[in-house]
Motif scaffolding. Structure first.
Motif, short mmCIF file in Angstrom:
data_model
loop_
_atom_site.label_atom_id
_atom_site.label_comp_id
_atom_site.label_asym_id
_atom_site.label_seq_id
_atom_site.Cartn_x
_atom_site.Cartn_y
_atom_site.Cartn_z
N ILE A 78 0.75 -1.11 -0.18
CA ILE A 78 -0.07 0.02 -0.15
C ILE A 78 0.92 1.28 -0.01
O ILE A 78 0.22 2.31 -0.12
CB ILE A 78 -0.99 0.18 1.10
CG1 ILE A 78 -0.23 0.10 2.54
CG2 ILE A 78 -1.93 -1.05 1.27
CD1 ILE A 78 -1.28 0.60 3.71
N HIS A 79 2.04 1.12 -0.21
CA HIS A 79 3.11 2.23 0.01
C HIS A 79 4.14 2.08 -1.17
O HIS A 79 4.01 0.88 -1.66
CB HIS A 79 4.05 2.38 1.36
CG HIS A 79 3.11 2.34 2.40
ND1 HIS A 79 2.33 3.24 2.86
CD2 HIS A 79 3.20 1.49 3.70
CE1 HIS A 79 1.62 3.07 4.14
NE2 HIS A 79 2.22 2.06 4.62
N CYS B 266 5.94 8.79 -0.09
CA CYS B 266 5.12 7.63 -0.43
C CYS B 266 3.95 8.31 -1.13
O CYS B 266 3.18 9.05 -0.61
CB CYS B 266 4.63 6.68 0.70
SG CYS B 266 3.08 5.67 0.26
N HIS C 236 0.36 8.69 0.39
CA HIS C 236 0.16 9.12 1.82
C HIS C 236 1.17 10.37 1.78
O HIS C 236 1.92 10.57 2.86
CB HIS C 236 0.59 8.27 2.83
CG HIS C 236 -0.27 7.02 2.84
ND1 HIS C 236 0.42 5.69 2.32
CD2 HIS C 236 -1.61 6.77 2.85
CE1 HIS C 236 -0.70 4.99 2.10
NE2 HIS C 236 -2.03 5.37 2.69
N MET D 134 3.80 10.95 4.95
CA MET D 134 4.94 10.22 4.74
C MET D 134 6.08 10.80 3.61
O MET D 134 5.92 10.45 2.56
CB MET D 134 4.42 8.61 4.03
CG MET D 134 3.63 7.78 5.22
SD MET D 134 2.91 6.15 4.34
CE MET D 134 4.63 5.49 4.24
CU LIG Z 1 2.03 5.11 1.85
#
Ligand SMILES: [Cu+2]
Length: 113
Positions: free
Chosen positions: A62-63, A99, A102, A106
């Protein structure tokens, strides 16, 4: 005898320069909501311009790890859980790593001089 000693000293001084390894930086994203870039275990904030090896560990599906700055725009795929190595020449300026999903929290950056 003196000449031998001198040759040995010259050789010892010359070798480290000749074999100097490209500095390695370790980028990690995930598995939690964290993204870091470290050199020898220390967070990177300032670097000298030049060639570096980025070893990126993308530990989450997810990153991703996205490095941007002068002359560079490289990223891992969000879905992929991968280890990748990028050999990069950093130029003077500011670089950021985020990221993408995010990016508001992040994120990190460093300057190159
Ligand atoms: Cu992320």
């Amino acid at each position: 005898m003196k000449l031998v000693a001198l040759v040995a000293i010259v050789a010892a001084l010359a070798v480290p320069g000749a074999l100097a390894a490209t500095p390695t930086l370790n980028g990690t994203v995930g598995p939690g909501f964290t993204i870091t870039l470290k050199q020898n275990g220390q967070k990177v904030s300032k670097l000298k311009a030049g060639k570096y090896v980025f070893k990126i560990a993308d530990k989450s599906s997810i990153h991703n790890f996205h490095l941007k700055g002068p002359g560079i725009d490289k990223k891992t795929s969000k879905a992929a859980v991968v280890n990748v190595t990028w050999t990069v020449t950093l130029q003077k300026g500011k670089y950021t790593y985020v990221c993408d999903p995010h990016a508001s929290f992040m994120k990190g950056s460093f300057t190159v001089s």
